[in-house]
Design a protein around this motif. Sequence first.
Motif, PDB file in Angstrom:
ATOM      1  N   UNK A   1      10.965  33.874  12.867  1.00 27.15           N
ATOM      2  CA  UNK A   1      10.940  32.447  12.589  1.00 27.15           C
ATOM      3  C   UNK A   1      10.231  32.113  11.294  1.00 27.15           C
ATOM      4  N   UNK A   2       9.133  32.798  11.003  1.00 27.45           N
ATOM      5  CA  UNK A   2       8.409  32.565   9.747  1.00 27.45           C
ATOM      6  C   UNK A   2       9.301  32.861   8.545  1.00 27.45           C
ATOM      7  N   UNK A   3      10.065  33.929   8.631  1.00 29.15           N
ATOM      8  CA  UNK A   3      10.947  34.297   7.513  1.00 29.15           C
ATOM      9  C   UNK A   3      12.013  33.233   7.287  1.00 29.15           C
ATOM     10  N   UNK A   4      12.593  32.726   8.372  1.00 31.94           N
ATOM     11  CA  UNK A   4      13.630  31.685   8.238  1.00 31.94           C
ATOM     12  C   UNK A   4      13.016  30.399   7.703  1.00 31.94           C
TER      13      UNK A   4
ATOM     14  N   UNK B   1       5.891  29.836  14.717  1.00 29.13           N
ATOM     15  CA  UNK B   1       6.284  30.227  13.355  1.00 29.13           C
ATOM     16  C   UNK B   1       5.908  29.146  12.357  1.00 29.13           C
ATOM     17  N   UNK B   2       6.050  27.898  12.753  1.00 31.17           N
ATOM     18  CA  UNK B   2       5.692  26.790  11.858  1.00 31.17           C
ATOM     19  C   UNK B   2       4.181  26.613  11.790  1.00 31.17           C
ATOM     20  N   UNK B   3       3.509  26.818  12.912  1.00 30.29           N
ATOM     21  CA  UNK B   3       2.047  26.772  12.919  1.00 30.29           C
ATOM     22  C   UNK B   3       1.481  27.794  11.939  1.00 30.29           C
TER      23      UNK B   3
ATOM     24  N   UNK C   1       1.990  22.801  14.655  1.00 30.18           N
ATOM     25  CA  UNK C   1       2.429  23.479  15.876  1.00 30.18           C
ATOM     26  C   UNK C   1       3.390  22.560  16.632  1.00 30.18           C
ATOM     27  N   UNK C   2       4.604  22.464  16.126  1.00 30.16           N
ATOM     28  CA  UNK C   2       5.562  21.518  16.689  1.00 30.16           C
ATOM     29  C   UNK C   2       6.970  21.907  16.273  1.00 30.16           C
TER      30      UNK C   2
END
Length: 828
Positions: A388-391, A200-202, A208-209
């Motif tokens: 995860x991207x939304x959060x 999601x962070x990537x 990517x972590x």
Amino acid sequence: MKLFETLVNRRRFLQSSAAVGASAGAVTTGITGLKGFSAVSEARAQAPRGETTITKNVCAQCPARCGIDVYTTNGRVHGIYGDTGNPIANGKLCPKGHLGSYFLYDPDRFKGPMKRTNPNKGRDEDPGFVPISWDEALDTVAGRLNDLRRRGESHRFSMFYGRGWGASDAGMQGDFGKLYGTPNAAIGHSSMCADGSKKAKHATDGNKSYNSYDYRNTNYLLIVGASFLEAFRPYNNVMQMWGEMRSKSPKTRVTTVDVRMSPTMAASDRALYIKPGTDGAFALAVAHIILSEGLWDREFVGDFRNPNMRFIPGRRIAAASFNEKWVHGIADWWNEELIDRTPEWAEEVTGISANDIRKTAIEFGSTRPAVALFERGATGHFNGTYNGMAIHSLNALVGSLFAEGGLGYQQGPSYGALPADANNYLDDYARNGAWKEQPRIDMKGTDRWPMVDNMMQEVAPNHLAGDPYKIDTAMFFYTNPIWSAPNPKVWEEALKDVFIIDTSPFPGETAMYADIVLPDSTYLERLQDIPTYPFEGWPMAALRVPAVEPIHDTKMYGDVIIELGKRIEGPTADYYHALGSIENVVRHLAAGFADDPGDNGVDSFESWKEKGVWYKKPYKWRQIRGEFYEWDGQRYSRQLSEAEVQEHLFKTPSGKFEVRSGYLEQHAAYIEREMGIPSERVGLVQWVEPRYSGGDGDLHFITPKTPLHAEGRGANIPQQMMVHQPIVGGRNTVYLEVHPQTAKDRGIRNGDRVRVTSDIGSIEAECRFVAAHRPDTLVLPFEYGHWAQGRWAKNRGPGNSSEITTNQSDPISGLASYYTGKVTLERA
């Protein structure tokens, strides 16, 4: 009356004073003349039992990597305490940090190399292990690998690992695979752990972590699906920071969103119960309110060119009307996704009231600094990456990325170079062999799984199908998929015809299938480097120093790889002879500190060993009011260019935080095929419906970790069981936590034996009423259910939750959907 009490009390005082004087050998004639008093023998100190040494080490009970002081007297470890010089531990440990000596002295540990004598494999088969020498064990494995290489089948050798600690253990595997010639060195367990949050962070900020966090300065914490006070990394330090956050002024306000009443939720200011898998809908509604109420951080996000414009629900905006700064795609995100994602819409999806969503959004959006964090509760679903991207996008909206009191990413240590470069030892087979044309056995990087880092859960079914090929030989380090993988019975069948090398110190389920056991030393017996997991961002590396020499005939895993490498034909052997040993490797790593000494003076191997840790504060970069600066040794003074921000911080195609992800758009055809999202929309942070597994079950099934989980290796420790008893289980089990009404509707009483069933099987457990959970959700802490692992672990209830967990994964991250199963419940 008072006079009498005074006289009595004075007499007692004189008597006690006389007793003290006598015991000290200072008896006077007058006192010894008193009736009832006599001289006593001189007190003597206890004779010393031996020399006590204190060794710096690093706990291995969870990923936190807390520094520990290990107390050893006469060669026996008897105490473990937090290292006061280690910034993570700060002299403290969590409840499981003291269990190291029980791992060290576990009577069921493998005592040395073993070989199997029973060719049959299964949970009811005795392996018939017999002891062998290290030379015989390593020669046997090397002979098999050399034979595969001569036949051009080296790709059929696979290495699997779970927790990797650094360059000196799991970090050794990549070069081994490159030199030997296999794409399967190594396949990690991350797809069965937490790859959803990393992906999601990537997709949004290019890193990517896991995140690092500045908890001390955070004023609002929005926790979504993360067991913050049970298993969030680094656990020990998180508990310490909780005390700081909740006692500082202003006190950090906490809202927790979860499917159950966890300890974190119980300690929070606001508890919001959510339907499993719908976390993304909640976050989108929060984002809708932050924008429509004008609460976003304009200096970081950007603003309308016309100051009179605003985001109005149901009304689109022109893309050119918004001047983006560090968030890419805001106008598209509003127009194509957020415009109708109101709290009322989210209430229908999540079960959280619109009023609670609106209150949370206003609090989060109006408090600076604020952090939204999440983990597997939100991402352990088919739609996990989008959740995860939304959060994570909420952190961008309030400008918390790389800011004080916000979140960042972990920097690595200033290590020196290894004694040799593997690229200088490649032969023609390593460079151009047929193995290079073969995919990984888990199909990572193919059309089947083009975006993942690992897909360990796919290995067993792929092997059984011979697709893309059959494994011949497999080596396991710090992972036990026959117990922990979704639908692990498939692994039981798959590994029957594979030559298995297991390196665990303990007799776990996968070890019971081993043909050769090469037992690792426990962490109190190892020398190895430990670069920190994401902590506070600044670089840090601890050193694990052996408190005792191995008490059995075991070897540290990194040394096993080196000794195995020395036996591989060709220049591979020369490379590993050049490395020599793990101690030589660690000494070369430490040489890098000479040019970059730590804040505590560590500048060599010797000082690293003495202090136990090297670190450099503060974090190198800081975002201040929408601009990025670099630390110059005294302050954040040098402003970064946009190109530098893209290089170091936002590693995305746009060089900004992306709510329209360029990374996802590069895989648009695949995402459309697997998830049914139109290709022109795949990049948007958006709501995607979860796909529940498990068949026709009417209840959600959740398996959270407990604070005593101990990396899955605590089940054979009686002391761990003792601490569990008053919390989540009894003497020989952990309870299935069931809402009372849910149980009563099925004729189930508190304490009844019950059966939980999915589409792949059933397990039994003991029912315990917990009125604080959602009525539609069953909670079974992930801890027991072993059929091996040692005398105390074996056959202790309940059944293994993995055996009713369908092997379904998020197509983008590959994370196994552990929290998305549906089950039925009945009396057993």
